[in-house]
Design a protein around this motif. Structure first.
Motif, short mmCIF file in Angstrom:
data_model
loop_
_atom_site.label_atom_id
_atom_site.label_comp_id
_atom_site.label_asym_id
_atom_site.label_seq_id
_atom_site.Cartn_x
_atom_site.Cartn_y
_atom_site.Cartn_z
N SER A 1 58.42 -36.93 -7.03
CA SER A 1 59.51 -36.04 -7.38
C SER A 1 59.04 -34.60 -7.57
CB SER A 1 60.23 -36.52 -8.65
OG SER A 1 59.40 -36.39 -9.78
N VAL A 2 59.99 -33.68 -7.37
CA VAL A 2 59.78 -32.25 -7.58
C VAL A 2 60.97 -31.77 -8.41
CG1 VAL A 2 59.65 -29.99 -6.47
CG2 VAL A 2 58.53 -31.95 -5.39
N ASP A 3 60.70 -31.13 -9.53
CA ASP A 3 61.75 -30.63 -10.41
C ASP A 3 62.80 -31.70 -10.73
OD1 ASP A 3 60.56 -28.10 -10.45
OD2 ASP A 3 61.71 -27.41 -8.73
N GLY A 4 62.35 -32.92 -10.93
CA GLY A 4 63.24 -34.02 -11.29
C GLY A 4 64.01 -34.63 -10.13
N MET A 5 63.84 -34.08 -8.92
CA MET A 5 64.53 -34.62 -7.74
C MET A 5 63.58 -35.51 -6.95
SD MET A 5 66.55 -31.26 -6.30
CE MET A 5 65.15 -30.15 -6.41
N THR A 6 64.13 -36.53 -6.31
CA THR A 6 63.35 -37.37 -5.41
C THR A 6 62.71 -36.49 -4.34
OG1 THR A 6 64.86 -39.21 -5.76
CG2 THR A 6 63.48 -39.31 -3.79
N ALA A 7 61.47 -36.79 -3.97
CA ALA A 7 60.77 -35.96 -2.98
C ALA A 7 59.97 -36.82 -2.02
CB ALA A 7 59.83 -34.98 -3.70
N TYR A 8 59.77 -36.27 -0.82
CA TYR A 8 59.01 -36.94 0.23
C TYR A 8 58.04 -35.95 0.86
CZ TYR A 8 62.62 -40.51 -0.10
OH TYR A 8 63.48 -41.46 -0.56
N LEU A 9 56.94 -36.47 1.37
CA LEU A 9 55.93 -35.68 2.07
C LEU A 9 55.78 -36.25 3.46
CD1 LEU A 9 53.61 -33.52 1.84
CD2 LEU A 9 52.12 -35.43 1.23
N GLY A 10 55.83 -35.39 4.48
CA GLY A 10 55.67 -35.88 5.85
C GLY A 10 55.76 -34.75 6.85
N THR A 11 55.77 -35.13 8.12
CA THR A 11 55.85 -34.17 9.22
C THR A 11 57.30 -33.97 9.61
OG1 THR A 11 53.69 -34.91 10.00
CG2 THR A 11 55.04 -33.65 11.56
N LEU A 12 57.73 -32.70 9.65
CA LEU A 12 59.10 -32.36 10.00
C LEU A 12 59.29 -32.48 11.51
CD1 LEU A 12 61.84 -31.25 8.99
CD2 LEU A 12 60.94 -28.96 9.46
N GLN A 13 60.33 -33.22 11.91
CA GLN A 13 60.60 -33.44 13.33
C GLN A 13 62.07 -33.24 13.64
OE1 GLN A 13 59.42 -37.59 13.57
NE2 GLN A 13 57.37 -37.04 14.29
N GLU A 14 62.35 -32.63 14.82
CA GLU A 14 63.72 -32.55 15.31
C GLU A 14 63.88 -33.67 16.33
OE1 GLU A 14 66.98 -29.44 17.13
OE2 GLU A 14 64.85 -28.97 17.34
N VAL A 15 64.90 -34.51 16.15
CA VAL A 15 65.14 -35.64 17.03
C VAL A 15 66.63 -35.68 17.38
CG1 VAL A 15 65.00 -38.14 17.27
CG2 VAL A 15 63.24 -36.94 15.99
N ASP A 16 66.92 -35.55 18.66
CA ASP A 16 68.31 -35.62 19.14
C ASP A 16 69.25 -34.68 18.38
OD1 ASP A 16 67.54 -37.57 21.01
OD2 ASP A 16 67.87 -39.18 19.55
N GLY A 17 68.79 -33.46 18.13
CA GLY A 17 69.63 -32.47 17.45
C GLY A 17 69.69 -32.62 15.95
N GLY A 18 69.05 -33.64 15.41
CA GLY A 18 69.00 -33.84 13.96
C GLY A 18 67.57 -33.68 13.46
N TRP A 19 67.41 -33.70 12.15
CA TRP A 19 66.09 -33.51 11.54
C TRP A 19 65.69 -34.75 10.77
CZ3 TRP A 19 63.19 -29.41 12.77
CH2 TRP A 19 63.83 -28.35 13.40
#
Length: 162
Positions: free
Chosen positions: A94-112
């Motif tokens: 979490s970051v600042d009390g919010m759920t958080a994830y770490l990974g590689t940002l990818q654009e796939v079929d117009g979405g992220w």
């Protein structure tokens, strides 16, 4: 003669069994402490106990100061000396009390999506700001909330590899 007889008594030789260190995991808030000349990374557990992070992943974990994560590796404890965890892996929680994830940002079929650094299914993202989109292909963290079938990004950060 007695010595030679004793050494040939026929007892089997002792076998050497390798001891693999047991992997431990700790979860808590990360703090970057010390000076530029003597930096340290500490994880503070819920009970107030502090464990020093060491090892190859320490630099990456240090950059996540202020977040909550789980670090796994070989834990060493010694009376009078702080506990240390030689981190082999970690997972952002979490970051600042919010759920958080770490990974590689990818654009796939117009979405992220975010492809987790560790194994697991990609995290579909919504509300990806333009500044984050510019980091496509980079290791990033995102924090936010789940809405319907996607993770709504409220804050983010770029991780630089050491």
């Amino acid at each position: 003669m007695l010595l030679a007889t004793a050494s040939c008594s026929g007892k089997p030789a002792a076998q050497t069994v390798p001891i693999v260190p047991v992997q431990s995991c700790v979860t808590g808030t990360i703090f970057s402490v010390g000076t530029d000349f003597d930096p340290a990374t500490i994880v503070q557990l819920d009970d107030g106990e502090q464990v020093r992070i060491t090892g190859e992943r320490e630099g990456e974990i240090r950059r996540l100061s202020g977040t909550v994560l789980t670090a796994c590796g070989v834990l060493t404890t010694d009376a009078g000396i702080e506990d240390q965890l030689k981190a082999e892996s970690f997972e952002l929680r979490s970051v600042d009390g919010m759920t958080a994830y770490l990974g590689t940002l990818q654009e796939v079929d117009g979405g992220w999506q975010l492809k987790p650094e560790r194994s697991g299914a990609p995290v579909p993202l919504s509300g990806v700001p333009e500044q984050l989109r510019e980091a496509e292909g980079s290791l990033v963290w995102v924090a936010g909330t789940w809405t319907d079938q996607s993770f709504s990004v409220k804050s983010f950060g770029l991780m630089e590899r050491s």
